[in-house]
Motif scaffolding. Structure first.
Motif, short mmCIF file in Angstrom:
data_model
loop_
_atom_site.label_atom_id
_atom_site.label_comp_id
_atom_site.label_asym_id
_atom_site.label_seq_id
_atom_site.Cartn_x
_atom_site.Cartn_y
_atom_site.Cartn_z
N PRO A 180 -16.69 -34.42 6.34
CA PRO A 180 -15.89 -33.99 7.50
C PRO A 180 -16.38 -32.69 8.14
O PRO A 180 -16.46 -32.59 9.37
CB PRO A 180 -14.49 -33.83 6.91
CG PRO A 180 -14.45 -34.76 5.75
CD PRO A 180 -15.83 -34.73 5.17
N SER A 184 -17.94 -32.03 12.06
CA SER A 184 -17.48 -31.00 13.00
C SER A 184 -18.59 -30.03 13.36
O SER A 184 -18.75 -29.63 14.52
CB SER A 184 -16.29 -30.24 12.41
OG SER A 184 -15.19 -31.10 12.22
N GLU A 199 -15.64 -25.86 6.72
CA GLU A 199 -14.95 -26.49 5.60
C GLU A 199 -13.77 -25.63 5.14
O GLU A 199 -12.69 -26.14 4.86
CB GLU A 199 -15.93 -26.71 4.45
CG GLU A 199 -15.36 -27.54 3.31
CD GLU A 199 -16.42 -27.91 2.29
OE1 GLU A 199 -16.23 -28.92 1.60
OE2 GLU A 199 -17.45 -27.20 2.20
N GLN A 202 -10.97 -25.95 7.65
CA GLN A 202 -10.28 -27.23 7.51
C GLN A 202 -9.33 -27.21 6.32
O GLN A 202 -8.21 -27.73 6.40
CB GLN A 202 -11.29 -28.36 7.39
CG GLN A 202 -12.06 -28.63 8.69
CD GLN A 202 -13.14 -29.68 8.55
OE1 GLN A 202 -13.55 -30.03 7.44
NE2 GLN A 202 -13.63 -30.18 9.67
#
Length: 211
Positions: A180, A184, A199, A202
């Motif tokens: 993820p 991004s 990270e 998030q």
């Protein structure tokens, strides 16, 4: 190649019907024009709804909204109310609804193949009286989407069955998927921001900014 495909695209319903048979009679007859007790019960079971909208120029957007089952309210007259929740503040859906007054919804129930499709007239409300009646998803909402259904359709389970979405044994392991934060990072395209920073952001978002 892409331009060639668009140049050769089907451009009329007549061309479509030349390659597709008419829908089965039951598929046509099961569409209703308002929220009945069955639709109300399905919405009460759903913790996840996908919202489809478009701006005045036809640019489309689909976004998920989630909460505990029943976080979407159905008022006495069948009006649907979806509370806003803490998010990225892009307000894409809200902006589109303000511009066009239309929305499409798909309510999903985990483990269930059948979903509920609702299309209708919509508006954004910040009415204090209304917001006090809805289920909060974290903080008290600043606004809510109000939907007056004119098409309601219990969608068949074929897509869920074919995808195996409710079968964990069919899911790809996380290490076989794009990370993820790396997704991004690639899309942001700013070399001054590291994957590790994204990270961490998030993680913090889910820990501290979910409510």
């Amino acid at each position: 190649m892409t331009n060639d495909l668009f140049a050769d695209a089907i451009t009329s319903e007549e061309e479509l019907r030349a390659i597709y048979e008419p829908p089965a009679p039951l598929a046509q007859r099961k569409e209703i024009q308002s929220i009945d007790e069955m639709a109300r019960a399905l919405i009460a079971c759903s913790p996840l709804v996908f919202l489809a909208s478009a701006d005045a120029d036809g640019r489309c957007d689909v976004t998920p909204r989630g909460g505990p089952a029943g976080f979407v309210s159905v008022l006495e007259d069948g009006t649907i109310v979806i509370p806003d929740a803490t998010g990225n503040r892009r307000i894409d859906t809200l902006r589109n609804v303000v511009r066009t007054g239309r929305i499409g919804l798909i309510f999903v129930i985990p483990g269930r193949g059948q979903s509920l499709r609702v299309n209708g007239r919509a508006c954004v409300s910040a009415s204090k009286d209304l917001l006090e009646r809805v289920t909060h998803v974290g903080k008290a909402p600043r606004s809510a989407l109000v939907v007056e259904a004119d098409e309601v359709y219990a969608h068949c389970p074929k897509a869920f069955v074919r995808s195996g979405v409710w079968k964990p044994e069919t899911w790809l392991p996380s290490d076989a998927q794009p990370h993820p934060a790396k997704v991004s990072h690639a899309h942001i395209g700013d070399p001054s921001i590291s994957v590790e920073q994204i990270e961490q952001d998030q993680r913090d978002s889910l820990l501290y900014r979910l409510a």
